[in-house]
Design a protein around this motif. Sequence first.
Motif, PDB file in Angstrom:
ATOM      1  N   PRO A  91       0.817  -1.221   0.000  1.00  0.00           N
ATOM      2  CA  PRO A  91       0.000   0.000   0.000  1.00  0.00           C
ATOM      3  C   PRO A  91       0.851   1.271   0.000  1.00  0.00           C
ATOM      4  CG  PRO A  91      -0.890  -1.578   1.559  1.00  0.00           C
ATOM      5  CD  PRO A  91       0.436  -2.103   1.130  1.00  0.00           C
ATOM      6  N   GLU A  92       1.965   1.255   0.756  1.00  0.00           N
ATOM      7  CA  GLU A  92       2.825   2.441   0.799  1.00  0.00           C
ATOM      8  C   GLU A  92       3.521   2.653  -0.543  1.00  0.00           C
ATOM      9  OE1 GLU A  92       4.668   5.836   2.392  1.00  0.00           O
ATOM     10  OE2 GLU A  92       2.933   4.651   3.045  1.00  0.00           O
ATOM     11  N   ALA A  93       3.958   1.560  -1.194  1.00  0.00           N
ATOM     12  CA  ALA A  93       4.581   1.684  -2.511  1.00  0.00           C
ATOM     13  C   ALA A  93       3.592   2.243  -3.528  1.00  0.00           C
ATOM     14  CB  ALA A  93       5.104   0.327  -2.963  1.00  0.00           C
ATOM     15  N   THR A  94       2.338   1.818  -3.434  1.00  0.00           N
ATOM     16  CA  THR A  94       1.305   2.357  -4.324  1.00  0.00           C
ATOM     17  C   THR A  94       1.121   3.839  -4.095  1.00  0.00           C
ATOM     18  OG1 THR A  94       0.142   0.233  -4.428  1.00  0.00           O
ATOM     19  CG2 THR A  94      -1.139   2.203  -4.936  1.00  0.00           C
ATOM     20  N   ALA A  95       1.080   4.240  -2.821  1.00  0.00           N
ATOM     21  CA  ALA A  95       0.888   5.657  -2.503  1.00  0.00           C
ATOM     22  C   ALA A  95       2.087   6.491  -2.961  1.00  0.00           C
ATOM     23  CB  ALA A  95       0.672   5.823  -1.006  1.00  0.00           C
ATOM     24  N   ARG A  96       3.294   5.966  -2.827  1.00  0.00           N
ATOM     25  CA  ARG A  96       4.496   6.731  -3.184  1.00  0.00           C
ATOM     26  C   ARG A  96       4.658   6.881  -4.693  1.00  0.00           C
ATOM     27  NH1 ARG A  96       8.736   7.693   0.810  1.00  0.00           N
ATOM     28  NH2 ARG A  96       7.686   7.533   2.834  1.00  0.00           N
ATOM     29  N   THR A  97       4.271   5.833  -5.431  1.00  0.00           N
ATOM     30  CA  THR A  97       4.504   5.864  -6.879  1.00  0.00           C
ATOM     31  C   THR A  97       3.280   6.290  -7.683  1.00  0.00           C
ATOM     32  OG1 THR A  97       3.874   3.528  -7.098  1.00  0.00           O
ATOM     33  CG2 THR A  97       6.203   4.022  -6.665  1.00  0.00           C
ATOM     34  N   GLY A  98       2.086   6.134  -7.121  1.00  0.00           N
ATOM     35  CA  GLY A  98       0.872   6.398  -7.881  1.00  0.00           C
ATOM     36  C   GLY A  98       0.515   5.301  -8.852  1.00  0.00           C
ATOM     37  N   VAL A  99       1.250   4.170  -8.795  1.00  0.00           N
ATOM     38  CA  VAL A  99       0.994   3.032  -9.680  1.00  0.00           C
ATOM     39  C   VAL A  99       0.057   2.065  -8.959  1.00  0.00           C
ATOM     40  CG1 VAL A  99       2.033   1.134 -10.977  1.00  0.00           C
ATOM     41  CG2 VAL A  99       3.261   3.317 -10.732  1.00  0.00           C
ATOM     42  N   ASP A 100      -0.899   1.502  -9.681  1.00  0.00           N
ATOM     43  CA  ASP A 100      -1.867   0.576  -9.100  1.00  0.00           C
ATOM     44  C   ASP A 100      -1.223  -0.806  -8.942  1.00  0.00           C
ATOM     45  OD1 ASP A 100      -4.157  -0.538  -8.103  1.00  0.00           O
ATOM     46  OD2 ASP A 100      -5.128  -0.777 -10.060  1.00  0.00           O
TER      47      ASP A 100
END
Length: 273
Positions: A172-181
């Motif tokens: 979830p944090e990686a998604t939030a940081r990158t904006g990638v789904d």
Amino acid sequence: MSIWRLALTGRWLSGLALAIVFALVASLFGLWQWDRRGQAVAEIDRVEANFDQQPVAVADLLGPGVEWNDDLKWRQVIVQGEYLVDDMLLVRTRPRAGAVGFEVVVPFVATSGDSWLVNRGWIPTGETRDEPDVIPAAPGGQVTLTARVMPGEPDIPGRSAPAGQLATISLPEATARTGVDIDQRAYLALVSEDPAISPTPLLVQRPAADEGPHLSYTFQWFLFGILGFIAWGYLLREEHRRSRGLGTPVTPARDRDEDIEDRELDALAEGQR
């Protein structure tokens, strides 16, 4: 008074209650260590079963609607697509062989349209700063990956990371940081890339088949619980013996000192004759 009547007095019943509480606490710690051992053994079995299996297409293992199962951990998959090299992140404070460094994670968009987070491996901390000196770049263009599926890691309360970094491999944090789904079921730990490039980060190693000291700790905690009752029984027996005058008499220190002085005076007098 018999030893059993002495044991039923308030003071010794309180001591017995304390020994029971101690035994219960020790048993809980023992069961906790037994559970930890069970988890370690299950992980060893999982590695043995999955690590050397032949890779399959990622859709065959984690297709649409398939939920994550720990039995999938360490299985190899093949996926084709493209790295989003501009969205690379570093996962900080990652140990390896006694050193601390970073793991390089990069979003990867498969040809199917799914997005995965790929752990490309470990790199050391720099010599003069809390960052890597060199970060090997991911290959551009179409790439075929062989990788192992791994569950995402939980966030650690109170641990944060600066921009461009993660405290854990939190999907979830990686998604939030990158904006990638990014797919939230698992990340991919790199085994190989085609086309291959050099240098690359150090790849994830096969875990050692070591269940740790949990079994010995289990026995130790159960033994501690038993020792509480042994100590209670020993002290009860000693008090009962003393009450009956059966204890070992103790010579007062003063008497011993006087005996020594008498012997010294006798020796002095003998020498003056």
